[in-house]
Design a protein around this motif. Structure first.
Motif, short mmCIF file in Angstrom:
data_model
loop_
_atom_site.label_atom_id
_atom_site.label_comp_id
_atom_site.label_asym_id
_atom_site.label_seq_id
_atom_site.Cartn_x
_atom_site.Cartn_y
_atom_site.Cartn_z
N ASN A 85 0.86 -1.24 0.31
CA ASN A 85 0.16 0.31 0.30
C ASN A 85 1.06 1.11 0.08
O ASN A 85 0.44 1.95 -0.04
N ARG A 86 2.29 1.20 -0.03
CA ARG A 86 3.06 2.27 0.16
C ARG A 86 3.09 2.48 -1.77
O ARG A 86 3.95 3.83 -1.51
N ALA A 87 2.55 2.17 -2.71
CA ALA A 87 3.03 2.50 -3.68
C ALA A 87 1.58 3.97 -4.37
O ALA A 87 1.19 4.37 -3.67
N PRO A 88 3.40 4.93 -4.60
CA PRO A 88 2.22 6.09 -5.26
C PRO A 88 1.47 6.48 -6.37
O PRO A 88 1.91 5.25 -6.98
N ARG A 89 1.07 6.97 -6.21
CA ARG A 89 0.21 7.31 -7.86
C ARG A 89 0.35 7.84 -9.14
O ARG A 89 0.52 7.41 -9.96
N PHE A 90 1.90 8.47 -8.77
CA PHE A 90 2.28 9.10 -9.84
C PHE A 90 3.84 8.74 -9.85
O PHE A 90 4.36 9.78 -8.29
N ALA A 91 4.89 8.46 -10.35
CA ALA A 91 6.20 8.32 -10.73
C ALA A 91 7.06 8.93 -12.37
O ALA A 91 6.24 8.36 -13.12
N VAL A 92 7.97 9.37 -11.91
CA VAL A 92 8.75 10.31 -13.40
C VAL A 92 9.94 9.01 -12.72
O VAL A 92 10.56 9.32 -11.59
N GLY A 93 10.85 8.78 -13.28
CA GLY A 93 11.84 8.03 -13.63
C GLY A 93 13.27 8.28 -15.49
O GLY A 93 12.45 8.41 -15.97
N ASN A 94 14.70 7.59 -14.44
CA ASN A 94 15.57 7.49 -16.08
C ASN A 94 15.08 6.53 -16.74
O ASN A 94 14.49 5.79 -16.24
N ASN A 95 15.74 6.38 -17.35
CA ASN A 95 15.48 4.84 -18.56
C ASN A 95 15.50 3.83 -17.93
O ASN A 95 14.73 2.84 -18.33
N ASN A 96 16.64 3.38 -16.33
CA ASN A 96 16.38 2.32 -15.74
C ASN A 96 15.51 2.78 -14.11
O ASN A 96 15.65 1.66 -13.44
N ALA A 97 14.95 3.52 -14.57
CA ALA A 97 14.16 3.95 -13.29
C ALA A 97 14.74 3.51 -12.28
O ALA A 97 14.70 3.37 -11.20
N SER A 98 16.80 3.82 -11.54
CA SER A 98 17.49 4.21 -10.38
C SER A 98 17.16 5.28 -9.90
O SER A 98 18.01 5.27 -8.38
N THR A 99 16.38 6.09 -11.01
CA THR A 99 16.54 7.25 -9.77
C THR A 99 14.93 7.57 -10.02
O THR A 99 14.30 7.65 -11.44
N THR A 100 14.17 8.04 -9.35
CA THR A 100 13.27 8.87 -9.81
C THR A 100 12.32 9.78 -8.46
O THR A 100 12.82 9.79 -7.33
N ILE A 101 11.45 10.21 -9.04
CA ILE A 101 10.74 10.84 -8.01
C ILE A 101 8.81 10.86 -8.69
O ILE A 101 8.91 10.79 -9.49
N ALA A 102 8.82 11.01 -7.68
CA ALA A 102 7.25 9.83 -7.52
C ALA A 102 6.20 11.45 -5.97
O ALA A 102 7.00 11.57 -5.00
N TYR A 103 4.99 11.15 -6.47
CA TYR A 103 4.36 12.17 -5.24
C TYR A 103 2.88 10.81 -4.98
O TYR A 103 2.04 10.26 -6.05
N ASP A 104 2.21 11.63 -4.25
CA ASP A 104 1.37 10.04 -3.86
C ASP A 104 0.63 11.92 -2.36
O ASP A 104 1.57 12.60 -2.21
N LEU A 105 -0.97 11.32 -2.47
CA LEU A 105 -2.26 12.32 -1.65
C LEU A 105 -2.11 11.39 -0.76
O LEU A 105 -2.86 10.16 -1.48
N LYS A 106 -2.19 11.04 1.01
CA LYS A 106 -2.51 10.19 1.58
C LYS A 106 -3.88 10.59 2.11
O LYS A 106 -3.87 11.98 3.05
N GLN A 107 -4.56 10.38 2.58
CA GLN A 107 -6.59 10.55 3.23
C GLN A 107 -5.08 10.67 4.51
O GLN A 107 -6.45 10.72 5.89
N ASN A 108 -4.54 11.28 5.39
CA ASN A 108 -4.92 11.20 6.37
C ASN A 108 -4.74 13.12 5.96
O ASN A 108 -3.48 13.40 6.04
N PRO A 109 -5.81 13.26 7.65
CA PRO A 109 -5.91 14.79 7.30
C PRO A 109 -4.35 15.76 8.40
O PRO A 109 -4.37 14.57 9.64
N ILE A 110 -3.52 16.36 7.53
CA ILE A 110 -2.66 16.90 8.95
C ILE A 110 -2.92 18.71 8.57
O ILE A 110 -3.49 18.94 7.31
N THR A 111 -2.18 18.91 9.38
CA THR A 111 -1.96 20.97 9.32
C THR A 111 -0.90 21.28 9.49
O THR A 111 0.23 20.59 9.87
N ASN A 112 0.01 21.92 9.59
CA ASN A 112 0.70 22.63 9.03
C ASN A 112 1.47 22.86 11.26
O ASN A 112 2.32 22.10 11.58
N GLU A 113 0.39 22.20 12.03
CA GLU A 113 0.72 22.39 13.16
C GLU A 113 0.57 20.72 13.86
O GLU A 113 1.50 21.03 14.63
N ASP A 114 0.57 20.16 12.93
CA ASP A 114 0.79 18.89 13.12
C ASP A 114 2.00 18.21 12.36
O ASP A 114 2.76 16.71 12.83
#
Length: 136
Positions: free
Chosen positions: A16-45
């Protein structure tokens, strides 16, 4: 960098840790991923989120070595920002994980690179981090 296929995402981030979206180099040895998790947080948290990462990650991530653990402001927005290295099955990894509140959820970015790739791509990855702008 190109978008990663769902097959590559499922292989690199099992369970369940897979991101919704990711980009990577040609062999995916370097990646940038992002996701929105359903955990409501604020700056105070954010201090509590950082504390939970500090407690949870050493139990989940083999060979974890912290490089930075802080709350950082990037383009006017507060982020939990952690850098670490760890051991994967076949290589060592350099990982930068960031999270911030967004629309009553937890927005996460993960910049992940083999330790072999990281020195060559570090400057570009850090420029990418500094370019993140989120509007509510």
């Amino acid at each position: 960098f190109e978008p990663l296929s769902q097959e590559v995402i499922d292989t690199r981030w099992p369970s369940n840790r897979a991101p919704r979206f990711a980009v990577g180099n040609n062999n995916a040895s370097t990646t940038i991923a992002y996701d929105l998790k359903q955990n409501p947080i604020t700056n105070e948290d954010l201090p509590e989120v950082l504390k939970s990462f500090e407690q949870l990650f050493p139990r989940m991530i083999p060979g974890l070595d912290w490089k930075k653990k802080e709350i950082r402001t990037i383009n006017g927005r507060q982020w939990v920002y952690v850098e670490m290295t760890s051991k994967a099955v076949d290589t060592d990894i350099y990982n930068i994980l960031m999270t911030t509140p967004y629309n009553n959820q937890m927005l996460m970015f993960n910049f992940n690179s083999t330790k072999e790739d990281f020195p060559d791509l570090e400057e570009e990855l850090r420029r990418s981090i500094d370019s993140i702008t989120i509007s509510d």
